[in-house]
Design a protein around this motif. Sequence first.
Motif, PDB file in Angstrom:
ATOM      1  N   GLU A 169       0.905  -1.584  -0.181  1.00 31.86           N
ATOM      2  CA  GLU A 169       0.224  -0.313   0.124  1.00 31.86           C
ATOM      3  C   GLU A 169       1.310   1.451   0.387  1.00 31.86           C
ATOM      4  O   GLU A 169       1.624   1.569   1.082  1.00 31.86           O
ATOM      5  CB  GLU A 169      -1.309  -0.171   1.429  1.00 31.86           C
ATOM      6  CG  GLU A 169      -1.553   1.144   1.030  1.00 31.86           C
ATOM      7  CD  GLU A 169      -2.854   0.880   2.092  1.00 31.86           C
ATOM      8  OE1 GLU A 169      -2.915  -0.035   2.841  1.00 31.86           O
ATOM      9  OE2 GLU A 169      -3.389   1.820   2.514  1.00 31.86           O
ATOM     10  N   GLU A 170       0.484   2.145  -1.464  1.00 34.26           N
ATOM     11  CA  GLU A 170       1.593   2.825  -1.162  1.00 34.26           C
ATOM     12  C   GLU A 170       0.332   4.155  -0.158  1.00 34.26           C
ATOM     13  O   GLU A 170      -0.139   4.640  -0.067  1.00 34.26           O
ATOM     14  CB  GLU A 170       1.501   3.468  -2.573  1.00 34.26           C
ATOM     15  CG  GLU A 170       2.657   2.431  -3.852  1.00 34.26           C
ATOM     16  CD  GLU A 170       1.582   1.394  -4.302  1.00 34.26           C
ATOM     17  OE1 GLU A 170       1.707   1.124  -5.755  1.00 34.26           O
ATOM     18  OE2 GLU A 170       0.082   1.493  -3.760  1.00 34.26           O
ATOM     19  N   SER A 171       1.681   5.273   0.032  1.00 39.85           N
ATOM     20  CA  SER A 171       1.014   6.564   0.538  1.00 39.85           C
ATOM     21  C   SER A 171       2.043   7.861  -0.245  1.00 39.85           C
ATOM     22  O   SER A 171       3.194   7.049   0.232  1.00 39.85           O
ATOM     23  CB  SER A 171       1.059   6.698   1.934  1.00 39.85           C
ATOM     24  OG  SER A 171       1.962   6.160   2.678  1.00 39.85           O
ATOM     25  N   GLY A 172       1.398   9.018   0.540  1.00 41.30           N
ATOM     26  CA  GLY A 172       2.665  10.267   0.180  1.00 41.30           C
ATOM     27  C   GLY A 172       2.686  10.722  -0.853  1.00 41.30           C
ATOM     28  O   GLY A 172       2.928  12.144  -1.080  1.00 41.30           O
ATOM     29  N   LEU A 220       7.344   9.002  -0.515  1.00 39.81           N
ATOM     30  CA  LEU A 220       6.264   8.020  -0.925  1.00 39.81           C
ATOM     31  C   LEU A 220       6.917   6.746  -0.324  1.00 39.81           C
ATOM     32  O   LEU A 220       7.382   6.451   0.742  1.00 39.81           O
ATOM     33  CB  LEU A 220       6.531   7.858  -1.950  1.00 39.81           C
ATOM     34  CG  LEU A 220       6.588   8.524  -3.559  1.00 39.81           C
ATOM     35  CD1 LEU A 220       6.265   7.818  -4.765  1.00 39.81           C
ATOM     36  CD2 LEU A 220       5.207   9.004  -2.982  1.00 39.81           C
ATOM     37  N   SER A 221       5.644   6.391   0.513  1.00 40.50           N
ATOM     38  CA  SER A 221       5.679   5.028   1.860  1.00 40.50           C
ATOM     39  C   SER A 221       5.455   4.152   0.407  1.00 40.50           C
ATOM     40  O   SER A 221       4.342   4.328   0.551  1.00 40.50           O
ATOM     41  CB  SER A 221       5.872   5.264   2.859  1.00 40.50           C
ATOM     42  OG  SER A 221       6.145   6.578   3.390  1.00 40.50           O
ATOM     43  N   CYS A 222       5.298   2.814   1.214  1.00 39.69           N
ATOM     44  CA  CYS A 222       4.886   1.302   0.778  1.00 39.69           C
ATOM     45  C   CYS A 222       5.347   0.714   1.938  1.00 39.69           C
ATOM     46  O   CYS A 222       6.056   0.309   2.331  1.00 39.69           O
ATOM     47  CB  CYS A 222       6.252   1.109  -0.698  1.00 39.69           C
ATOM     48  SG  CYS A 222       5.175  -0.012  -1.234  1.00 39.69           S
ATOM     49  N   THR A 247       8.190  -1.246   5.166  1.00 41.03           N
ATOM     50  CA  THR A 247       7.839  -0.462   4.837  1.00 41.03           C
ATOM     51  C   THR A 247       9.307  -0.071   3.767  1.00 41.03           C
ATOM     52  O   THR A 247      10.400   0.199   4.982  1.00 41.03           O
ATOM     53  CB  THR A 247       7.490   1.075   6.023  1.00 41.03           C
ATOM     54  OG1 THR A 247       6.285   0.004   6.980  1.00 41.03           O
ATOM     55  CG2 THR A 247       7.296   2.029   4.817  1.00 41.03           C
ATOM     56  N   TYR A 249      10.565   3.789   1.773  1.00 42.34           N
ATOM     57  CA  TYR A 249      10.125   5.158   1.720  1.00 42.34           C
ATOM     58  C   TYR A 249      11.309   5.575  -0.181  1.00 42.34           C
ATOM     59  O   TYR A 249      12.169   4.552  -0.169  1.00 42.34           O
ATOM     60  CB  TYR A 249      10.615   5.994   2.494  1.00 42.34           C
ATOM     61  CG  TYR A 249       9.852   5.276   4.013  1.00 42.34           C
ATOM     62  CD1 TYR A 249      11.235   4.871   5.173  1.00 42.34           C
ATOM     63  CD2 TYR A 249       9.193   6.014   4.352  1.00 42.34           C
ATOM     64  CE1 TYR A 249      10.393   4.021   5.700  1.00 42.34           C
ATOM     65  CE2 TYR A 249       8.390   5.651   5.552  1.00 42.34           C
ATOM     66  CZ  TYR A 249       9.661   4.612   6.380  1.00 42.34           C
ATOM     67  OH  TYR A 249       8.662   4.692   7.551  1.00 42.34           O
ATOM     68  N   ILE A 289       0.388   5.190  -6.924  1.00 39.10           N
ATOM     69  CA  ILE A 289      -0.263   6.786  -6.214  1.00 39.10           C
ATOM     70  C   ILE A 289       0.778   7.492  -6.693  1.00 39.10           C
ATOM     71  O   ILE A 289       2.261   7.833  -8.057  1.00 39.10           O
ATOM     72  CB  ILE A 289       0.452   6.999  -4.658  1.00 39.10           C
ATOM     73  CG1 ILE A 289      -0.400   8.015  -4.371  1.00 39.10           C
ATOM     74  CG2 ILE A 289       1.801   7.290  -4.978  1.00 39.10           C
ATOM     75  CD1 ILE A 289      -0.171   7.467  -2.612  1.00 39.10           C
TER      76      ILE A 289
END
Length: 123
Positions: A5-8, A20-22, A78, A80, A117
């Motif tokens: 799941e990616e975010s950022g 970005l974070s995964c 995680t 980055y 993302i």
Amino acid sequence: QVQLEESGGGWVQAGGSLRLSCAASGRTASRYAMGWFRQAPGKEREFVAAIDRSGESFEHRDSVKGRFTISRDNAKTTVYLQMNSLKPEDTARYYCAADLSPRMLKIGRSGYWGQGILVTVSS
């Protein structure tokens, strides 16, 4: 099995930064090499960066060297992607990937992919 799941992501002006974070979930997530790919509109997906399961070996594509840095947290689940000095040409959907084989990961044949993302860099 691994879920990613990616975010950022988001919008930023040229010269700005994003991280970005995964997050990888699954019982064996820490055993996987992980990396980032991106795909701009109308272009093929391309390798951006990868890091091995130990977090000690990594590489970046030439066009992002000195600007992007991939890293991994201590739990190794995680990953980055710190992106500095962003350029409009960095605009793309960024995908997190994971595979037990670093070689397969780098050539884009990873067993697991996130949904992606969006990163938009305006001039």
